[in-house]
Motif scaffolding. Sequence first.
Motif, PDB file in Angstrom:
ATOM      1  N   GLY A 511       0.809  -1.208   0.000  1.00  0.00           N
ATOM      2  CA  GLY A 511       0.000   0.000   0.000  1.00  0.00           C
ATOM      3  C   GLY A 511       0.842   1.257   0.000  1.00  0.00           C
ATOM      4  O   GLY A 511       2.034   1.243   0.332  1.00  0.00           O
ATOM      5  N   LEU A 512       0.213   2.348  -0.384  1.00  0.00           N
ATOM      6  CA  LEU A 512       0.872   3.657  -0.388  1.00  0.00           C
ATOM      7  C   LEU A 512      -0.157   4.701   0.022  1.00  0.00           C
ATOM      8  O   LEU A 512      -1.262   4.760  -0.521  1.00  0.00           O
ATOM      9  N   ARG A 513       0.236   5.535   0.988  1.00  0.00           N
ATOM     10  CA  ARG A 513      -0.639   6.586   1.500  1.00  0.00           C
ATOM     11  C   ARG A 513       0.056   7.936   1.307  1.00  0.00           C
ATOM     12  O   ARG A 513       1.255   8.079   1.577  1.00  0.00           O
ATOM     13  N   PHE A 514      -0.719   8.914   0.837  1.00  0.00           N
ATOM     14  CA  PHE A 514      -0.203  10.272   0.672  1.00  0.00           C
ATOM     15  C   PHE A 514      -0.975  11.187   1.611  1.00  0.00           C
ATOM     16  O   PHE A 514      -2.209  11.179   1.634  1.00  0.00           O
ATOM     17  N   GLU A 515      -0.248  11.951   2.421  1.00  0.00           N
ATOM     18  CA  GLU A 515      -0.883  12.879   3.345  1.00  0.00           C
ATOM     19  C   GLU A 515      -0.326  14.285   3.132  1.00  0.00           C
ATOM     20  O   GLU A 515       0.899  14.496   3.135  1.00  0.00           O
ATOM     21  N   ASP A 516      -1.226  15.233   2.970  1.00  0.00           N
ATOM     22  CA  ASP A 516      -0.866  16.648   2.854  1.00  0.00           C
ATOM     23  C   ASP A 516      -1.246  17.329   4.167  1.00  0.00           C
ATOM     24  O   ASP A 516      -2.418  17.310   4.567  1.00  0.00           O
ATOM     25  N   SER A 517      -0.261  17.909   4.839  1.00  0.00           N
ATOM     26  CA  SER A 517      -0.475  18.487   6.163  1.00  0.00           C
ATOM     27  C   SER A 517      -0.259  19.994   6.129  1.00  0.00           C
ATOM     28  O   SER A 517       0.714  20.484   5.539  1.00  0.00           O
TER      29      SER A 517
END
Length: 849
Positions: A511-517
Amino acid sequence: MKFFKVLFFIPFFLLISTLSLAQQRNEGNKITFSGKIIEKTSSLPLEYATVTIINPTTAKPVSGAVTDNKGEFKIQVNPGTYNIKYEYISFKTLETKGKNLTTNTNVGTIALEDEAKQLDAVEIRVEKTAVDIKLDKKVYTVGKDIIVRGGTVSDVLDNVPSVSVDAEGTVSLRGNESVRILIDGKPSNMGNISDALKLIPAEAIDKVEIVTNPSARYDAEGGGGILNIILKKGKNQGINGTFVASIGDPRNTGLSANLNFKQEHSNFFTTIGYNNRSNPGNIKIDQQNFDENGALKSILNERRKNDRFGEGLNANFGIELFLDKSTSWTNSLNMRTNKGGNIENVLYYNYDALGQYLNTRQRYNDLKSTSENVDYSSNFIKKFKKDGHKLTADISISQNKDNDNSSIEGVILDNNKFVSSERTRKNDKQQRNLFQVDYVLPIGKKSQFEAGFRGNYVKTTTDYQVQERLTENSSFTNIDEFTNILQYNENVTAVYTQFGSKINKFSYLAGLRFEDSKIEINQLTSDIFKTKKYNNLFPSLFLTYEISDNSSISLNYSKRISRPRDRFINPFASYTSNVNLFQGNPDINPAYTDAYDFGYLKKWEKLTLNTSLYYNHTTDSFEQVRKERGDFVFTPVGGADVIVNGEIVTVVDGEDIKTPVIVNTFFNLGKNDRYGFEFTLNYNFKKWWKLNGNFNFFNSQNTGSYTYTNSKNEVITQSFNRNATTWFTRITSKVTLPYKIEWQTNGTYNAAQKTAQGSNKGIAAMNLAFSKDVLKDMGTISFNVNDVFNSRKRIQDMQLPNVNSHSEMQWRRRAFTLSFTYRFNKQKTEREQKPKQNGNGNNDDEFMG
């Protein structure tokens, strides 16, 4: 070197695997009998249904199993002809006679029909253990644990494998405090999480999921893993419920009700709880103060007594609508209120360098607090024709208000002379909006694709005021050093995707998760405005190999993040003690963790073993530093004093007594490496005796230093390099005594541990509980003792450049609780079907569950 230390444990796992393979060869003549059990009216899977294989000649059971959360079962049995019985309490029993089993057989789907009238006639055959061990997580069922009855969520977590709660209520997972705590898959919006967990009664909790190495489906927050607290939601047919009343010493009065009314097209559920508690505790600190040359100049002995109290109400109302056979929509409203406080009486005994008594100063703090929390959640699930193909959407809108007001009075007890008079006010407001969509698409029979979106948007405002009176008869004025308003906004938008497949006995999930904070820190009082923007990729990979139907090994990896919260960031100090302050650091950055886990799971007929070898590498990890900030000055008996900015200034001749003021703050350390070994055992020794054990050994290595300028304008560089090894163990025993009295014992031990500036002593503690069913098993009387030997204390030695201290802290003393549980239209061992989870992707059909 650290990597080779990790490899040192691998032969142990290989030895276990070899023994399992040997056992598998010995069982080679057996065949597998499998299938799935569902509820006929709704086609929902029945978890905990019983399948029994019976010898038709002797009419005695030869093997059996309990269905998992998908309603599926697998049984190993010798070839032959058998009678097979399918049972689930409050459902009609289905029996197949003369079934000839010669090869591996899958009977497909078995549908059981509801028959509430047969409820009292069903024989109780199987009890599910309190801890269900899976390869990627552990699930702790609260309803079976009589030790936590009448307690709070903090008590529940302190009985969960791999989890410990220290004397201050801080939760850690495998010894790591960087753990993400969720409620129904959503972050808590109840301010300080340690305080929040003490407000929710244990009776409102269904189970706790412990995810030590989460996949890309989960929030990337929490370097140490995730704890998901699942609240009760009724799922049984008809009208049924549970009432619990409790009373205890120290004061622990509680009433709660869990009710639901389920029909063909809807399910109404509610949980209402009231509690009134008192938690007395105490702190002892012996402190030696030294001058620049290392000579002893004074001694301070602090004795603190606390009486924490609270009266709270927790109410949850919801309705689940079955729009059709494949679509459901759940809406719920949760409200929590609490009124309480903390009466704190602190005595400072002052001595000179020769140990001669000087005087005693009292600091009396009367804190009153109120808390209000409202949370609305909506969950929509659409299931498509193919099994496992579904779309889930969640919305959660919540608001929390916390108000604290305290008055603090200080006097010299020897002559009742006025020293100080302060009052504080803290108003916290938090608004959280959460949006999430998850999509699961099975591909073929053994592959699955997942994708999702998650938006978590939080706005917090803290208004903090500290006032003082300069003389006994003067009016209150602000202390500008502490009075401030802080706004903290955290907006995290994430998307993820993952794909899993099974090839023979090998499974993988990538899996791959992208988070913009986007983090905004607005310190309105001091005009400090900081905006931090960053985006990150969080990969995860899970590999599993099934050695046999009852054993498997796994290798997992995930990347995690730990974001500093408002308390870590606010540069204004909190005013809880004149000489011990907590101050945030607005320049602190997130910490990133690479987590590796090598696990082994083995199930025997009476024993389940789950072992794990783990390694976490963290950069910019958070470390707490204690540094001096000058002296707190006051005059011995006979002098006259005034207060200036929170400090006493002498206005007549005489020798001043100076006590160093210690500031606690956080900074980003260079790196932290943590590796360890853990195992959990479930052993059903006899029908009347069940054992559960958990052991965790870990080593933590810090590399880095901290540089600051002290009150004398000297540059101090302090090394935080350390290598600390410690371990933790918990054993739970449950015995059925004569007259069907259940006896549960829980023993824990936290070994001693070195810290960057001292050491913590080992802590041993024990809890006891007894219960007896009454009223034809519709009622249960329970009695428990928390901390039997009154030994749950944090004992710490600390060495600073000019201060040595020894402290003992007991958050609460030994407690006794008596409770009564009454169930209607619901038997003791009746199990609710697994609720549909809100938020954070905690679906029941995890690919590798």
